[in-house]
Design an enzyme around this catalytic site. Structure first.
Site, PDB file in Angstrom:
ATOM      1  N   ASP A   1      -1.506  -0.763   6.215  1.00  0.00           N
ATOM      2  CA  ASP A   1      -1.553  -0.203   7.567  1.00  0.00           C
ATOM      3  C   ASP A   1      -2.411  -1.026   8.509  1.00  0.00           C
ATOM      4  OD1 ASP A   1      -4.142   0.399   6.887  1.00  0.00           O
ATOM      5  OD2 ASP A   1      -3.808   2.555   6.676  1.00  0.00           O
TER       6      ASP A   1
ATOM      7  N   ASP B   1       0.863  -1.167   0.000  1.00  0.00           N
ATOM      8  CA  ASP B   1       0.000   0.000   0.000  1.00  0.00           C
ATOM      9  C   ASP B   1       0.910   1.230   0.000  1.00  0.00           C
ATOM     10  OD1 ASP B   1      -2.357   1.605   0.350  1.00  0.00           O
ATOM     11  OD2 ASP B   1      -1.761   1.836   2.447  1.00  0.00           O
TER      12      ASP B   1
ATOM     13  N   ASP C   1      -6.731  -1.303   4.948  1.00  0.00           N
ATOM     14  CA  ASP C   1      -6.452  -2.392   4.016  1.00  0.00           C
ATOM     15  C   ASP C   1      -6.856  -3.758   4.575  1.00  0.00           C
ATOM     16  OD1 ASP C   1      -5.095  -0.671   2.078  1.00  0.00           O
ATOM     17  OD2 ASP C   1      -3.550  -0.499   3.616  1.00  0.00           O
TER      18      ASP C   1
END
Length: 876
Positions: free
Chosen positions: A759, A560, A763
């Site tokens: 995180d 991410d 997500d």
């Protein structure tokens, strides 16, 4: 839970049962008055026959009912209306083995009938969870004593898994723990009864002193082993002396050996015979069976030869004694158990270290007074004072002061972290420099350290997929060995040279003694215990053995962007002012105007102004213009802060700085025009900076042959800039959170082993979908539930460490399994006499040597696992 009527065997629901009685501290339920009367007349008769009316396993209930289907009630969240209930019914009716389902809108439960031959409660719950329905499950930990080998593990696990309402059960031979996942209506006592029905004892770990009591018990067992080993070693030495000294007449020597062997067998080896008897009563066999049968055979043969030598003479057999064999075997096995127990204890060093990190007292401020109290007495909301060099007692937020905190014991990062007012601190970390006060936010079992300890304990009790085959082998190992020993005895009796009985007995005993399922049972759990413990010491929290194993097979990692590759907190990166307008002036006007804004970009400007000591003014006539920017008065001047449209609407000429604005946008930053008194004065660029170690971590992973991709909901231009900065070529931008999981599924469909690094909050869906979900956390903000692996410190280098740890642990497990297997594959045929046709008597294996080899195999496996403790995880 449905109970069995102990008299007639019919199912009885305790909530509606009309007839009930209490006997020996337990409640029993009956379907009719006649059953109750019969039970009262002779309760022991029915308890013996029907196992006391307790809840029974699926197989037992099916047999008693004589029917095909079983009823089960499952709690389920989210069935708020009739349409959802109908969806649940359709889902389960289509599942194999399910006959009938009833789900009512607004109810917290569903009831169904299923065929236990085609499915079980675990598969039904998995189907519900996969469809997005939450089934509240509970986890119970049981401390078990009496296990002697891997076959014990298989026996207990089978008993628990076949208990209705139990979803999963994992027994760890190394830690002597069972971790059971089950429906809420299954109680601790239900699980305890199941375990004890298989012949093992469950230790009470519910009291406050449970850990101390268990430690004392283990220490007592270790002391007993030491005493027994020393005594049996001395007696075995005397037996050997009598045998080889020639100082005693033949029969006198035999009598002396019998007397010296008796305490070794009846006292030092008593635990093996008790274990054998317990297993026999439950129609099972384990390691104790092999030891007891082998040593008893040698001892009884020798006893008969000593006191009734005529029986052997009449049969034409020399009355040879093997008291030394029985005594030395028990002595060597006791030595092996002793070394194994000590080594197994060291595999949980990580847990003890984590527990030892906690502070014992805290200095709180109550009623204006500083008082020292026990850490257990700290309450949420207490103001705690911490001085230099002291441990922070609980989790909280600094309300006054500034300091440097050493968090290495939890994060693995050696560089102290600077903390000030508003920053969170973690219990058990060490205050290095200044004094500060903080408000306690999490105490007791809610602290980060307590969660970490709990997670590591669960991980150490879990199983890796690689262990499944070993468990299957261990479950049938002992019966196969007993069969091989009997075949060995028969073959040597039929075809062996004279004295055939002696040769058959010795080789049978050698086969029984050398066989060792202990090493197979210890191969995986000891490595996982050491590996997860080493991970915890380096700030890497691993949920279980499966996560640990999967991490070693990763071939693509998806990162991410925000909060993972970048810091996740916007910072002011550039300030470009027109000639004669300084950076300090730009920060003063922009920061003063932003004082009334709640936007994260404004926080970045104010933060930079505060760092530089610029005193900000209070703005007047503040106005936020959505999509454009903000405006207001600062010290009598009209100030504008926003994009080109805001400047154009207010007729501000921004051509002077337009090229700088556009260049900042190309670089992936967020540029903002600043105008003072209707005149363009500067451009401020704000961005979420890339973490300092991101580029080197990406390069390191690429060098290992792992493909890298980045996924983000941000725009394509910003995503490309960040990706190029860290060396990522594959970029998926403008992807919504719910679509991230679809991208992972697409890669998995291609046969890729996918890791998702995020995180752990935004997500969560993608982390759950990935083969390995790695959550980047910091401090107490760790997403333990969303991920398979959590990196406490928030540094990306933890990804490299996690993969390296997985590979080192897997390497250790594979070597453990290899040596445990090859030992038995080679040792058992040699013990049976495979080499005799080629080497004669030199090819036979003395049972005493077999016992030494058996003891060595388990110690070798545990010691090999302990080598992991010295492994150094390479820093990026």
């Amino acid at each position: 839970m449905i109970f069995i009527d102990p008299v007639c065997g019919m199912d009885v629901d305790p909530e509606t049962a009309e007839y009930k009685t209490r006997y020996k501290g337990r409640d029993y339920y009956f379907c009719a008055e006649s059953c109750l009367v019969n039970f009262k007349a002779d309760p022991e008769r029915y308890l013996k026959a029907q196992d006391g009316g307790a809840s029974h396993t699926t197989a037992e209930r099916t047999k008693r009912k004589g029917g095909r289907y079983l009823d089960i009630t499952i709690p389920i969240a989210g069935v708020s209306d009739i349409s959802i209930a109908q969806g649940v019914e359709k889902l389960l009716r289509d599942a194999p083995g399910v006959a009938d389902v009833v789900a009512t809108g607004g109810s917290e439960y569903i009831t169904l009938k299923y065929d236990p031959e085609k499915t079980d409660s675990a598969e039904i719950i998995q189907a519900l969870n996969s469809a997005g329905y939450e089934t509240p499950l509970e986890k119970t930990e049981l401390a078990i004593s009496g296990m002697s080998c891997a076959s014990c593990v298989a026996k207990i696990e089978n008993g628990l898994r076949h208990t209705e309402g139990v979803v999963d059960a994992a027994v760890n031979f190394a830690s002597e723990r069972a971790f059971v996942t089950h429906l809420p209506d299954i109680s601790y006592q239900d699980l305890k009864r199941v375990v004890e029905s298989t012949g093992y004892k469950v230790l009470d770990i519910s009291s406050e002193r449970a850990a101390d009591m268990e430690r004392e018990l283990r220490a007592k067992e270790l002391r007993t082993l030491i005493i027994k080993f020393i005594a049996s070693a001395i007696l075995s030495g005397l037996i050997m002396l009598v045998m080889f000294s020639g100082a005693f007449p033949h029969m006198t020597g035999n009598y002396l050996q019998f007397v010296l062997t008796l305490p070794v067998v009846l006292w030092a080896g008593s635990q093996f015979y008790r274990g054998f008897w317990a297993a026999l009563r439950h129609r099972a066999a384990d390691m104790n069976t092999l030891i007891a049968v082998g040593t008893a055979a040698a001892f009884l043969f020798s006893t008969v030869a000593t006191f009734y030598p005529r029986l052997f003479a009449e049969a034409g057999i020399e009355p040879v004694v093997y008291f030394d064999t029985a005594a030395v075997i028990i002595t060597l096995i006791l030595l092996g158990r002793l070394l194994e127990a000590r080594a197994k204890g060291r595999t949980s060093d990580a847990i003890r270290k984590l527990i030892g990190l906690q502070a014992k007292t805290a200095r709180v401020i109550r009623g204006g007074q500083q008082i020292d109290i026990d850490i257990a007495q700290v309450k949420v909301g207490d103001i705690v004072l911490v001085r230099p060099g002291e441990k922070i007692p609980v989790d909280g937020r600094i309300v006054e002061g500034y300091s440097s905190i050493d968090e290495s014991m939890l994060t693995g990062e050696s560089i102290p972290v600077e903390k000030g007012t508003g920053d969170e601190v973690i219990g058990a970390t060490i205050n290095k420099t200044g004094s500060f006060k903080f408000e306690a936010l999490r105490v007791g079992e809610d602290t980060a350290l307590a969660q970490i300890i709990r997670l590591v304990q669960e991980a150490q009790g879990s199983k890796a997929p690689i262990q499944r085959m070993a468990d299957k082998i261990a479950g049938i190992f002992v019966p196969i060995v007993i069969l091989l020993a009997l075949v060995t005895f028969i073959v040597w009796m039929a075809f062996g040279p004279r004295p055939a009985l002696t040769m058959a007995l010795l080789n049978m005993v050698a086969v029984l003694i050398i066989a060792c399922p202990c090493a197979l049972g210890l191969a995986t759990p000891t490595a996982i215990m050491v590996g997860t413990g080493l991970g915890a010491e380096n700030g890497i929290l691993i949920k279980g053995g499966e996560s640990l194993e999967n991490a070693g097979h990763i071939d693509i990692i998806i990162f991410d962007k925000t909060g993972t590759i970048t810091k996740g907190k916007p910072e002011l990166m550039d300030i470009i002012g027109r000639e004669g307008f300084s950076e300090e002036q730009a920060l003063f006007y922009a920061g003063s105007l932003e004082r009334n804004s709640e936007h994260s970009l404004g926080e970045a400007i104010i933060s930079e102004a505060t760092k530089k000591g610029i005193k900000l003014a209070e703005p007047g006539n503040f106005n936020a213009i959505p999509g454009h920017g903000i405006e207001g008065d600062v010290e009598g001047k009209r100030v504008l802060l926003g994009n080109a449209r805001l400047m154009a609407d207010r007729r501000v000429d921004f051509a002077l700085l337009k090229s700088h604005f556009e260049q900042m946008a190309i670089e992936g930053k967020t540029p903002i025009y600043l105008a003072v008194g209707n005149e363009i004065c500067g451009v401020l660029a704000i961005a979420d900076p890339v973490k300092s170690d991101a580029a080197s971590v990406i390069q390191n992973l690429k060098s290992q042959g792992i493909d890298i991709a980045m996924i983000t909901g941000d725009n394509q231009n910003t995503a490309n800039v960040v990706a190029s900065h860290v060396g990522i070529e594959r970029v998926l931008a403008e992807v919504l959170p719910e679509n991230k999981a679809q991208e992972i599924k697409r890669l998995q469909a291609q046969g890729r082993v996918v890791a998702m690094v995020g995180d752990g909050i935004n997500d969560a869906i993608a982390l759950a979908q990935a083969d390995v979900g790695i959550a980047i956390g910091s401090g107490t903000d760790v997403a333990l539930e969303a991920s398979d692996i959590t990196l406490i410190g928030g540094e990306l280098s933890g990804v490299i460490k996690g993969i390296e740890l997985s590979r080192k642990t897997l390497h250790t497990i594979k070597w453990n399994l290899f040596w445990a297997s090859i030992y038995n594959i080679i040792g058992i045929p040699i013990a049976a006499g495979l080499l005799y046709p080629f080497l004669g008597k030199a090819g036979l294996l003395n049972p005493m040597i077999a016992s030494a080899a058996m003891a060595f195999s388990s110690v070798f496996v545990v010691t090999n696992s302990l080598r992991l403790r010295r492994a150094k995880l390479v820093r990026n």
